[in-house]
Scaffold this active site. Structure first.
Site, PDB file in Angstrom:
ATOM      1  N   CYS A   1       0.826  -1.217   0.000  1.00  0.00           N
ATOM      2  CA  CYS A   1       0.000   0.000   0.000  1.00  0.00           C
ATOM      3  C   CYS A   1       0.853   1.257   0.000  1.00  0.00           C
ATOM      4  CB  CYS A   1      -0.939  -0.017   1.209  1.00  0.00           C
ATOM      5  SG  CYS A   1      -1.880   1.496   1.376  1.00  0.00           S
TER       6      CYS A   1
ATOM      7  N   TYR B   1      -8.492  -3.487 -11.547  1.00  0.00           N
ATOM      8  CA  TYR B   1      -8.205  -2.222 -10.872  1.00  0.00           C
ATOM      9  C   TYR B   1      -6.937  -1.553 -11.417  1.00  0.00           C
ATOM     10  CZ  TYR B   1     -11.100  -3.187  -6.637  1.00  0.00           C
ATOM     11  OH  TYR B   1     -12.107  -3.419  -5.737  1.00  0.00           O
TER      12      TYR B   1
ATOM     13  N   HIS C   1     -27.558  20.666  -1.557  1.00  0.00           N
ATOM     14  CA  HIS C   1     -27.634  21.242  -2.892  1.00  0.00           C
ATOM     15  C   HIS C   1     -26.689  22.428  -3.026  1.00  0.00           C
ATOM     16  CE1 HIS C   1     -29.540  22.093  -6.701  1.00  0.00           C
ATOM     17  NE2 HIS C   1     -29.625  23.356  -6.348  1.00  0.00           N
TER      18      HIS C   1
ATOM     19  N   GLU D   1     -26.303  14.608  -4.117  1.00  0.00           N
ATOM     20  CA  GLU D   1     -27.726  14.735  -3.774  1.00  0.00           C
ATOM     21  C   GLU D   1     -28.586  13.797  -4.613  1.00  0.00           C
ATOM     22  OE1 GLU D   1     -29.788  18.497  -4.948  1.00  0.00           O
ATOM     23  OE2 GLU D   1     -27.859  19.007  -5.820  1.00  0.00           O
TER      24      GLU D   1
HETATM   25  P1  NDP Z   1      -7.361  -7.958 -10.909  1.00  0.00           P
HETATM   26  O1  NDP Z   1      -7.511  -9.343 -10.452  1.00  0.00           O
HETATM   27  O2  NDP Z   1      -8.289  -6.907 -10.444  1.00  0.00           O
HETATM   28  O3  NDP Z   1      -7.341  -7.915 -12.488  1.00  0.00           O
HETATM   29  C1  NDP Z   1      -6.500  -8.734 -13.241  1.00  0.00           C
HETATM   30  C2  NDP Z   1      -6.847  -8.555 -14.701  1.00  0.00           C
HETATM   31  O4  NDP Z   1      -5.945  -9.292 -15.516  1.00  0.00           O
HETATM   32  C3  NDP Z   1      -8.237  -9.056 -15.007  1.00  0.00           C
HETATM   33  O5  NDP Z   1      -8.821  -8.162 -15.921  1.00  0.00           O
HETATM   34  C4  NDP Z   1      -7.961 -10.413 -15.650  1.00  0.00           C
HETATM   35  O6  NDP Z   1      -8.920 -10.804 -16.579  1.00  0.00           O
HETATM   36  C5  NDP Z   1      -6.671 -10.130 -16.388  1.00  0.00           C
HETATM   37  N1  NDP Z   1      -5.902 -11.338 -16.639  1.00  0.00           N
HETATM   38  C6  NDP Z   1      -5.631 -12.344 -15.769  1.00  0.00           C
HETATM   39  N2  NDP Z   1      -4.886 -13.286 -16.346  1.00  0.00           N
HETATM   40  C7  NDP Z   1      -4.678 -12.877 -17.612  1.00  0.00           C
HETATM   41  C8  NDP Z   1      -3.993 -13.438 -18.720  1.00  0.00           C
HETATM   42  N3  NDP Z   1      -3.357 -14.620 -18.637  1.00  0.00           N
HETATM   43  N4  NDP Z   1      -3.988 -12.759 -19.885  1.00  0.00           N
HETATM   44  C9  NDP Z   1      -4.626 -11.584 -19.984  1.00  0.00           C
HETATM   45  N5  NDP Z   1      -5.288 -11.000 -18.976  1.00  0.00           N
HETATM   46  C10 NDP Z   1      -5.320 -11.650 -17.811  1.00  0.00           C
HETATM   47  O7  NDP Z   1      -5.844  -7.613 -10.562  1.00  0.00           O
HETATM   48  P2  NDP Z   1      -5.054  -6.271 -10.460  1.00  0.00           P
HETATM   49  O8  NDP Z   1      -3.661  -6.669 -10.748  1.00  0.00           O
HETATM   50  O9  NDP Z   1      -5.663  -5.178 -11.247  1.00  0.00           O
HETATM   51  O10 NDP Z   1      -5.209  -5.910  -8.928  1.00  0.00           O
HETATM   52  C11 NDP Z   1      -4.928  -6.882  -7.918  1.00  0.00           C
HETATM   53  C12 NDP Z   1      -5.774  -6.652  -6.715  1.00  0.00           C
HETATM   54  O11 NDP Z   1      -5.252  -5.556  -5.996  1.00  0.00           O
HETATM   55  C13 NDP Z   1      -7.223  -6.263  -7.004  1.00  0.00           C
HETATM   56  O12 NDP Z   1      -8.060  -7.351  -7.162  1.00  0.00           O
HETATM   57  C14 NDP Z   1      -7.585  -5.469  -5.779  1.00  0.00           C
HETATM   58  O13 NDP Z   1      -8.037  -6.361  -4.814  1.00  0.00           O
HETATM   59  C15 NDP Z   1      -6.274  -4.837  -5.378  1.00  0.00           C
HETATM   60  N6  NDP Z   1      -6.226  -3.429  -5.800  1.00  0.00           N
HETATM   61  C16 NDP Z   1      -7.099  -2.548  -5.255  1.00  0.00           C
HETATM   62  C17 NDP Z   1      -7.091  -1.233  -5.631  1.00  0.00           C
HETATM   63  C18 NDP Z   1      -8.057  -0.277  -5.058  1.00  0.00           C
HETATM   64  O14 NDP Z   1      -8.670  -0.594  -4.041  1.00  0.00           O
HETATM   65  N7  NDP Z   1      -8.283   0.876  -5.679  1.00  0.00           N
HETATM   66  C19 NDP Z   1      -6.122  -0.734  -6.610  1.00  0.00           C
HETATM   67  C20 NDP Z   1      -5.271  -1.745  -7.135  1.00  0.00           C
HETATM   68  C21 NDP Z   1      -5.334  -3.038  -6.732  1.00  0.00           C
HETATM   69  P3  NDP Z   1     -10.287 -11.533 -16.123  1.00  0.00           P
HETATM   70  O15 NDP Z   1     -11.127 -10.489 -15.521  1.00  0.00           O
HETATM   71  O16 NDP Z   1     -10.820 -12.036 -17.431  1.00  0.00           O
HETATM   72  O17 NDP Z   1      -9.884 -12.617 -15.193  1.00  0.00           O
END
Ligand code: NDP
Length: 461
Positions: free
Chosen positions: A43, A180, A439, A444
């Site tokens: 974080c 994300y 407002h 709102e």
């Molecule tokens: P996510 O799990 O959110 O997203 C991973 C993405 O990669 C998905 O779109 C997934 O597709 C895609 N993907 C997975 N495998 C492959 C592949 N082999 N080829 C192509 N695409 C692929 O992970 P992030 O890395 O974005 O974030 C990790 C975690 O960190 C989040 O889940 C969240 O919990 C946390 N986080 C929170 C934030 C916040 O609160 N603002 C900010 C950043 C991270 P598919 O959907 O099809 O599986």
């Protein structure tokens, strides 16, 4: 007095580990925390905090455009990436120092080095030839970026970890993934003037979020300059003198200066010695825990991303609090994962809490009512921008409780924090409506939507 060196040994000084260590130390327990990098964890060092600074840096470009509509003359703005990175790093170092200082103030000992388990009560600090024993051990090692290992040329791609330290701002970037991190970094780079392409394998970004949010956000980020390619992924990457060529499955070849993979994160358990201590993993490679965060080894516990339950900083902190209460206060406490609000710091950002419409239709036997509005935020009145804000309430027809709130637009992360109180408290739509509006605000709208737009089952997935 036990025969152990410590009452608690925490592996990992991130948000979860530090909170647990401080709480136990403040109770007078003998506590050590091992950290192989800097204190603060994902974080603070390579996640939420530096990301938010980047989002704020990037958003200025948008604010300059709005300002012109209000009569300001904004001279050609320029952005100094190295100066920003330096300022960001100074602040991150300060925050990391605060984490370390707070551990010390609470009476916990910080041990610099990589800890591995030798048995259920013994930890070794690698390379220092030093072992410690502890009555209880807490694993809070977090996660690490994951990239598809067999994709040819993937070594030419970076992950978010390097994105925080690029020596210069690229002119062209391609980001792979639709979660994300992909969506947030696409907004950051596009805002900073980088030609940005987002490629995602699924039918729309942010799988798991409400479908209206996904559709709305995809359209809005395109308005902000992100080129979104859906239903497609890489075939291979090829390094050239001028950049990296992204060969896509659809036959397209797209050269960019930087390719960033944001294809998920995995629990950081490699070479931790878990098996020697009797700590089992789930099929997905996370540390297996019960609802009190106890692993399969009786005296070893695990919290945060390494358990892959809900990978959010505030959740790891709450898991730490529950662990402390259960273990050191003799008051068993489970974290309640219901209605945890979350924000995506895309541009525009998303705030969401509770059930998506699709989830609610499955969960609410008596059906759901959907209240939704799309409008142009007042701030954009003079800008010629056609950016729209989305606000959506999902209401359980039988109980009339608001079970989901979904917002895309300015200040959505700030608004959702407060809306989450009402959702967590189980307030009904009538109670939301009884709340007088503030407002003129965008928020709102949440208390002035009177007619459901979708009382009936729809074809939405
Ligand atoms: P996510 O799990 O959110 O997203 C991973 C993405 O990669 C998905 O779109 C997934 O597709 C895609 N993907 C997975 N495998 C492959 C592949 N082999 N080829 C192509 N695409 C692929 O992970 P992030 O890395 O974005 O974030 C990790 C975690 O960190 C989040 O889940 C969240 O919990 C946390 N986080 C929170 C934030 C916040 O609160 N603002 C900010 C950043 C991270 P598919 O959907 O099809 O599986």
């Amino acid at each position: 007095m036990t025969a152990y060196d410590y009452d608690l040994f925490v592996i990992g000084a991130g948000s979860g580990g530090v909170r647990a260590a401080r709480l136990a130390a403040l109770d007078g327990k003998r506590v050590a925390v091992a950290e192989e990098h800097r204190t603060g964890g994902t974080c603070v060092i390579r996640g939420c905090v530096p990301k938010k600074f980047m989002v704020m840096a990037s958003d200025f470009a948008h604010q300059f455009q709005i300002a012109e509509g209000y009569g300001w003359t904004v001279p050609e703005p320029t952005f100094d990436w190295p100066r920003f990175i330096e300022a960001k790093d100074v602040e991150i170092a300060r925050l990391s120092g605060i984490y370390a200082a707070n551990l010390g103030k609470a009476g916990a000992e910080l041990i610099h080095g990589r800890a591995v388990l030798k048995d259920a009560h013994t930890v070794e600090i690698v390379g220092k030839d030093r072992t410690y024993t502890a009555e209880r051990i807490l694993i809070a090692t977090g996660g690490r970026p994951w990239v598809p290992p067999r994709l040819p040329g993937v070594e030419h791609a970076i992950t978010s970890e390097q994105a925080f330290h690029l020596p210069e701002l690229p002119k062209r970037i391609l980001i792979a993934g639709g979660g994300y991190i992909a969506v947030e970094f696409a907004g950051i780079f596009a805002g900073l003037g980088v030609e940005t392409t987002l490629i995602y394998r699924g039918p729309n970004i942010l799988r798991g979020f409400d479908d209206d949010v996904r559709a709305h956000l995809a359209a809005e980020i395109e308005k902000r300059g992100v080129k979104v390619i859906l239903g497609c992924q890489h075939d291979r990457l090829e390094k050239k003198a001028t950049g990296v060529v992204n060969h896509l499955e659809n036959g397209m070849a797209l050269e960019t200066d930087v390719v960033m993979f944001a294809t998920g994160r995995i629990p950081y358990v490699k070479d931790l010695g878990l098996e020697t201590a009797g700590v089992e993993l789930t099929d997905d490679g996370a540390v297996k825990v019960d609802e009190f965060s106890r692993t399969t080894a009786e005296n070893i516990w695990a919290i945060g991303d390494v358990t892959d339950r809900m990978n959010l900083t505030p959740v790891a902190i709450r898991e730490a609090v529950a662990f402390h209460s259960t273990v050191f206060r003799d008051r068993p406490m489970k974290f309640d994962y219901e209605a945890v609000a979350t924000a995506v710091f895309s541009q525009p950002p998303v705030g969401t809490v509770g059930l998506s419409e699709a989830e609610a239709r499955r969960a609410c036997g008596g059906g759901v009512d959907v209240y939704m509005t799309r409008f142009r935020p007042m701030k954009y009145a003079f800008t010629g921008s056609d950016e729209r804000m989305l606000m959506k309430l999902v209401v359980d027809k039988e109980s009339r409780r608001v079970v989901g709130v979904h917002i895309v637009g300015p200040d959505a992360p700030e608004i959702i924090q407060v809306a989450a109180i009402a959702v967590k408290a189980g307030l009904t739509k009538a109670q939301w409506d009884a709340t007088c509006a503030v407002h003129p605000t965008v928020a709102e709208e949440l208390v002035t939507m009177r007619e459901p737009v979708r009382p009936q089952e729809t074809t939405l997935g």
